[in-house]
Scaffold this motif. Structure first.
Motif, PDB file in Angstrom:
ATOM      1  N   PHE A 214      11.913   3.122 -12.276  1.00 26.59           N
ATOM      2  CA  PHE A 214      10.669   3.709 -11.792  1.00 26.59           C
ATOM      3  C   PHE A 214      10.433   3.163 -10.390  1.00 26.59           C
ATOM      4  N   CYS A 215      10.605   4.008  -9.380  1.00 28.46           N
ATOM      5  CA  CYS A 215      10.514   3.490  -8.020  1.00 28.46           C
ATOM      6  C   CYS A 215       9.689   4.379  -7.092  1.00 28.46           C
ATOM      7  N   ASP A 216       8.969   5.355  -7.632  1.00 23.85           N
ATOM      8  CA  ASP A 216       8.078   6.135  -6.788  1.00 23.85           C
ATOM      9  C   ASP A 216       6.895   5.261  -6.380  1.00 23.85           C
ATOM     10  N   GLU A 217       6.087   5.732  -5.442  1.00 24.22           N
ATOM     11  CA  GLU A 217       4.983   4.911  -4.921  1.00 24.22           C
ATOM     12  C   GLU A 217       4.028   4.457  -6.014  1.00 24.22           C
ATOM     13  N   TRP A 218       3.683   5.360  -6.930  1.00 25.72           N
ATOM     14  CA  TRP A 218       2.740   5.014  -7.990  1.00 25.72           C
ATOM     15  C   TRP A 218       3.312   3.919  -8.888  1.00 25.72           C
ATOM     16  N   SER A 219       4.573   4.034  -9.263  1.00 26.93           N
ATOM     17  CA  SER A 219       5.198   3.039 -10.134  1.00 26.93           C
ATOM     18  C   SER A 219       5.300   1.681  -9.450  1.00 26.93           C
ATOM     19  N   VAL A 220       5.596   1.683  -8.170  1.00 29.14           N
ATOM     20  CA  VAL A 220       5.675   0.426  -7.419  1.00 29.14           C
ATOM     21  C   VAL A 220       4.299  -0.229  -7.372  1.00 29.14           C
ATOM     22  N   ARG A 221       3.250   0.569  -7.153  1.00 30.42           N
ATOM     23  CA  ARG A 221       1.888   0.012  -7.183  1.00 30.42           C
ATOM     24  C   ARG A 221       1.560  -0.545  -8.565  1.00 30.42           C
ATOM     25  N   LEU A 222       1.979   0.152  -9.608  1.00 27.43           N
ATOM     26  CA  LEU A 222       1.749  -0.321 -10.976  1.00 27.43           C
ATOM     27  C   LEU A 222       2.460  -1.652 -11.209  1.00 27.43           C
ATOM     28  N   LYS A 223       3.696  -1.764 -10.784  1.00 30.66           N
ATOM     29  CA  LYS A 223       4.441  -3.019 -10.932  1.00 30.66           C
ATOM     30  C   LYS A 223       3.743  -4.165 -10.209  1.00 30.66           C
ATOM     31  N   ARG A 224       3.278  -3.884  -8.998  1.00 28.91           N
ATOM     32  CA  ARG A 224       2.566  -4.920  -8.235  1.00 28.91           C
ATOM     33  C   ARG A 224       1.274  -5.332  -8.932  1.00 28.91           C
ATOM     34  N   LYS A 225       0.564  -4.348  -9.468  1.00 33.88           N
ATOM     35  CA  LYS A 225      -0.693  -4.658 -10.142  1.00 33.88           C
ATOM     36  C   LYS A 225      -0.450  -5.504 -11.388  1.00 33.88           C
TER      37      LYS A 225
ATOM     38  N   GLU B 211      -2.291  13.553  -6.462  1.00 28.13           N
ATOM     39  CA  GLU B 211      -2.569  12.584  -5.400  1.00 28.13           C
ATOM     40  C   GLU B 211      -1.785  11.289  -5.608  1.00 28.13           C
ATOM     41  N   ASP B 212      -1.670  10.841  -6.843  1.00 28.68           N
ATOM     42  CA  ASP B 212      -0.956   9.590  -7.113  1.00 28.68           C
ATOM     43  C   ASP B 212       0.553   9.711  -6.898  1.00 28.68           C
ATOM     44  N   PHE B 213       1.118  10.876  -7.197  1.00 28.85           N
ATOM     45  CA  PHE B 213       2.568  11.021  -7.082  1.00 28.85           C
ATOM     46  C   PHE B 213       3.030  11.576  -5.739  1.00 28.85           C
ATOM     47  N   TRP B 214       2.287  12.474  -5.165  1.00 33.45           N
ATOM     48  CA  TRP B 214       2.710  13.109  -3.924  1.00 33.45           C
ATOM     49  C   TRP B 214       1.554  13.166  -2.929  1.00 33.45           C
ATOM     50  N   PRO B 215       1.085  12.025  -2.456  1.00 31.91           N
ATOM     51  CA  PRO B 215      -0.104  12.008  -1.598  1.00 31.91           C
ATOM     52  C   PRO B 215       0.101  12.666  -0.227  1.00 31.91           C
ATOM     53  N   GLU B 216       1.304  12.681   0.268  1.00 31.57           N
ATOM     54  CA  GLU B 216       1.555  13.190   1.617  1.00 31.57           C
ATOM     55  C   GLU B 216       2.003  14.651   1.642  1.00 31.57           C
ATOM     56  N   ASP B 217       2.347  15.221   0.503  1.00 31.72           N
ATOM     57  CA  ASP B 217       2.876  16.582   0.470  1.00 31.72           C
ATOM     58  C   ASP B 217       1.780  17.626   0.572  1.00 31.72           C
ATOM     59  N   HIS B 218       2.199  18.800   0.966  1.00 34.72           N
ATOM     60  CA  HIS B 218       1.307  19.959   1.007  1.00 34.72           C
ATOM     61  C   HIS B 218       0.936  20.353  -0.427  1.00 34.72           C
TER      62      HIS B 218
END
Length: 158
Positions: free
Chosen positions: A112-123, A21-28
């Motif tokens: 590190f630029c996937d969605e999870w890493s970007v959220r981590l950087k922001r946090k 869910e953290d890495f690929w939330p939109e994928d099947h």
């Protein structure tokens, strides 16, 4: 694979579904399971090259590293996410002094630029900014305007 390694460094043991869910939330689901399998196999092969073939443990429910991992990012993250100012104040000051410059210039977790890493950087940035503001207020109340100004400057840079 490096992103999964970072994730496991921070969280140590995770539910397989949470990682998906953290890495690929939109994928099947089928696609995400395949992507995770490829990442884990690649990571296992990299660890085997360094004579650490049994460190990564994955079963149907959990994925975890079977090793004591020491990493600056883990230590920094644990200090920043705490809520105990009095207990952690000195450690927070060390984190801000050591990593504040890199974070303010976005020179951390590069690559590190996937969605999870970007959220981590922001946090991390948000928590550093929060603690810099708290430290500024603390030193102002303690009658130390120089230290207060120093932390206010860090707060504003972040």
């Amino acid at each position: 694979a490096k992103n999964v390694l970072l994730y496991l460094t921070l969280y140590r043991k995770v539910f397989r579904e949470q990682l998906l869910e953290d890495f690929w939330p939109e994928d099947h689901v089928f696609n995400t399971q395949n992507k995770l399998r490829v990442c884990l196999n690649h990571l296992k092969s990299l660890l085997a090259e360094y004579d650490c073939p049994n460190i990564l443990i994955a079963d149907r429910q959990f994925i975890h590293m079977n090793a004591a991992i020491s990493a600056d990012i883990y230590d920094m993250y644990q200090i920043l996410i705490n809520d105990s100012f009095d207990e952690y104040r000195e450690r927070i000051e060390v984190v801000l002094a050591r990593y504040g410059e890199a974070v303010s210039h976005h020179n951390f977790l590069m690559g590190f630029c996937d969605e999870w890493s970007v959220r981590l950087k922001r946090k991390i940035t948000s928590r550093m900014q929060y603690w810099a503001g708290r430290l500024s207020e603390y030193y102002l109340s303690q009658g130390n305007p120089e230290a207060a100004a120093s932390y206010r400057e860090i707060h504003n840079r972040l």
